[in-house]
Design a protein around this motif. Structure first.
Motif, PDB file in Angstrom:
ATOM      1  N   THR A  28       0.837  -1.193   0.000  1.00 16.70           N
ATOM      2  CA  THR A  28       0.000   0.000   0.000  1.00 16.70           C
ATOM      3  C   THR A  28       0.876   1.249   0.000  1.00 16.70           C
ATOM      4  O   THR A  28       0.639   2.185  -0.758  1.00 16.70           O
ATOM      5  N   LYS A  29       1.913   1.259   0.857  1.00 16.55           N
ATOM      6  CA  LYS A  29       2.813   2.409   0.910  1.00 16.55           C
ATOM      7  C   LYS A  29       3.527   2.592  -0.424  1.00 16.55           C
ATOM      8  O   LYS A  29       3.662   3.714  -0.911  1.00 16.55           O
ATOM      9  N   ALA A  31       2.448   1.645  -3.408  1.00 14.00           N
ATOM     10  CA  ALA A  31       1.457   2.125  -4.377  1.00 14.00           C
ATOM     11  C   ALA A  31       1.170   3.609  -4.155  1.00 14.00           C
ATOM     12  O   ALA A  31       1.042   4.373  -5.109  1.00 14.00           O
ATOM     13  N   GLU A  32       1.074   4.029  -2.882  1.00 15.07           N
ATOM     14  CA  GLU A  32       0.836   5.441  -2.587  1.00 15.07           C
ATOM     15  C   GLU A  32       2.011   6.284  -3.065  1.00 15.07           C
ATOM     16  O   GLU A  32       1.826   7.366  -3.602  1.00 15.07           O
ATOM     17  N   ARG A  34       3.973   5.617  -5.550  1.00 17.26           N
ATOM     18  CA  ARG A  34       3.902   5.679  -7.005  1.00 17.26           C
ATOM     19  C   ARG A  34       2.827   6.661  -7.449  1.00 17.26           C
ATOM     20  O   ARG A  34       2.987   7.332  -8.448  1.00 17.26           O
ATOM     21  N   GLU A  35       1.734   6.737  -6.711  1.00 17.46           N
ATOM     22  CA  GLU A  35       0.691   7.712  -7.043  1.00 17.46           C
ATOM     23  C   GLU A  35       1.237   9.126  -6.903  1.00 17.46           C
ATOM     24  O   GLU A  35       0.945   9.984  -7.733  1.00 17.46           O
ATOM     25  N   ALA A  36       2.042   9.369  -5.880  1.00 14.35           N
ATOM     26  CA  ALA A  36       2.653  10.688  -5.709  1.00 14.35           C
ATOM     27  C   ALA A  36       3.600  10.979  -6.874  1.00 14.35           C
ATOM     28  O   ALA A  36       3.643  12.108  -7.385  1.00 14.35           O
ATOM     29  N   ASP A  37       4.356   9.963  -7.309  1.00 16.29           N
ATOM     30  CA  ASP A  37       5.262  10.144  -8.451  1.00 16.29           C
ATOM     31  C   ASP A  37       4.475  10.394  -9.736  1.00 16.29           C
ATOM     32  O   ASP A  37       4.852  11.263 -10.529  1.00 16.29           O
ATOM     33  N   LYS A  38       3.388   9.646  -9.936  1.00 16.98           N
ATOM     34  CA  LYS A  38       2.550   9.872 -11.120  1.00 16.98           C
ATOM     35  C   LYS A  38       1.993  11.287 -11.122  1.00 16.98           C
ATOM     36  O   LYS A  38       1.988  11.961 -12.155  1.00 16.98           O
ATOM     37  N   THR A  39       1.570  11.745  -9.976  1.00 16.47           N
ATOM     38  CA  THR A  39       1.040  13.099  -9.864  1.00 16.47           C
ATOM     39  C   THR A  39       2.119  14.131 -10.171  1.00 16.47           C
ATOM     40  O   THR A  39       1.871  15.109 -10.893  1.00 16.47           O
ATOM     41  N   THR A  42       2.824  14.030 -13.923  1.00 17.56           N
ATOM     42  CA  THR A  42       1.676  14.605 -14.625  1.00 17.56           C
ATOM     43  C   THR A  42       1.659  16.126 -14.484  1.00 17.56           C
ATOM     44  O   THR A  42       1.321  16.842 -15.432  1.00 17.56           O
ATOM     45  N   GLU A 108       0.429   6.409 -19.950  1.00 20.55           N
ATOM     46  CA  GLU A 108       0.678   5.126 -19.282  1.00 20.55           C
ATOM     47  C   GLU A 108       2.003   5.244 -18.544  1.00 20.55           C
ATOM     48  O   GLU A 108       2.996   5.689 -19.111  1.00 20.55           O
TER      49      GLU A 108
END
Length: 159
Positions: A28-29, A31-32, A34-39, A42, A108
């Motif tokens: 979970t950590k 994935a979180e 990676r979400e920060a990196d994607k943001t 972006t 992607e």
């Protein structure tokens, strides 16, 4: 079942549940993160798109690694170094009419490690002299100042 055996089974079950909980928490950590990196990536792309649509090539290039090791591959070959990439953009897009309105889509993300990512996507320029578009693959690296493009491969493609 004896009381001692029950305690062993319960102990093993608790250890298994704890191990699974730790693993799930780590996943979970991750994935979180990676979400920060994607943001973050972006956000750079959105800033580039906005700069392009203002006609500001210099601000658009802020998303690239300012290094002689930066590379850009396109239909005219490989441009090397930040100065070479800037010269390529300014030659191919000398004015607002040529630049048009840029739109990125269908992003992607593939993370290649804690400090590297590959981003695939589509680009489209809406222009009076005719729209153009295609695909890109961007190799990103995380630096102390944030995520930067270290290699760009952009191709035009027919719709």
């Amino acid at each position: 079942m004896t009381n001692g055996y029950r305690w062993v089974v319960r102990g093993l079950a608790l250890m298994l549940l704890f191990a699974l909980g730790v693993r799930t928490a780590r996943q979970t950590k991750a994935a979180e993160g990676r979400e920060a990196d994607k943001t973050a990536i972006t956000t750079v792309l959105n800033d580039q798109q906005a700069a392009w649509n203002r006609g500001d090539v210099d601000a658009f290039l802020e998303g690239y690694w300012h290094s002689p090791e930066l590379t850009f591959s396109g239909s005219t070959g490989v441009s090397r170094g930040w100065d070479g990439v800037m010269a390529r953009y300014k030659k191919n897009y000398p004015d607002r009419a040529t630049m048009g309105q840029l739109d990125f889509s269908e992003l992607e993300f593939r993370f290649l490690g804690p400090h590297a990512a590959l981003v695939l996507g589509h680009w489209h320029l809406k222009r009076d002299q005719g729209d153009v578009g295609g695909v890109f693959s961007l190799v990103w690296q995380r630096f102390p100042e944030g995520w930067k493009i270290v290699h760009d491969h952009t191709s035009a493609a027919e719709k």
